[in-house]
Motif scaffolding. Structure first.
Motif, short mmCIF file in Angstrom:
data_model
loop_
_atom_site.label_atom_id
_atom_site.label_comp_id
_atom_site.label_asym_id
_atom_site.label_seq_id
_atom_site.Cartn_x
_atom_site.Cartn_y
_atom_site.Cartn_z
N GLY A 124 0.96 -1.28 0.07
CA GLY A 124 -0.04 0.19 0.15
C GLY A 124 0.77 1.21 -0.03
N TRP B 137 3.08 5.57 3.22
CA TRP B 137 1.85 4.72 3.44
C TRP B 137 1.13 5.44 4.90
N ASN B 138 -0.24 5.58 4.45
CA ASN B 138 -1.14 6.06 5.46
C ASN B 138 -2.11 5.10 5.83
N GLY B 139 -2.50 4.72 7.20
CA GLY B 139 -3.30 3.63 7.46
C GLY B 139 -3.41 3.61 8.94
N LEU C 253 -5.23 -0.50 5.76
CA LEU C 253 -5.01 0.44 4.61
C LEU C 253 -6.61 0.55 3.98
N PRO D 91 -3.20 -5.34 4.39
CA PRO D 91 -2.21 -5.44 3.00
C PRO D 91 -1.94 -6.87 2.84
#
Length: 96
Positions: free
Chosen positions: A12, A32-34, A91, A96
């Protein structure tokens, strides 16, 4: 373990370029943002010489910074980050 860009994309990570010209240094970056361990985070990686390195970890809620740090060593490696994302990361509501 050698971590390549395709594997990071599969987890992601997406490309990142600073908006201001002064912030651009020509290095390849991924972000990566989550949610990691149920904590909202942004993780930025930078490609230096021949490998990916953790450049920044930003927690959405400063009060949860210490909680997130408890899951990693003092200076988390790319391997620690990738393993954590692959096991505990969310994500956009999708693991993921």
């Amino acid at each position: 373990m050698m971590i390549n860009k395709n594997y990071l994309h599969a987890l992601g990570f997406t490309g990142f370029e600073p908006l201001t010209k002064s912030g651009r240094d020509g290095k390849d970056r991924l972000v990566w943002n989550g949610s990691l361990y149920n904590i909202g985070v942004m993780i930025m990686l930078v490609y230096n010489i021949s490998s990916w390195e953790v450049e920044k970890i930003i927690v959405d809620d400063n009060e949860q910074t210490e909680e997130l740090e408890g899951h990693f060593s003092t200076n988390p490696t790319i391997e620690e980050i990738v393993e954590s994302i692959s096991v505990h990361g969310m994500l956009g509501g999708i693991s993921p």
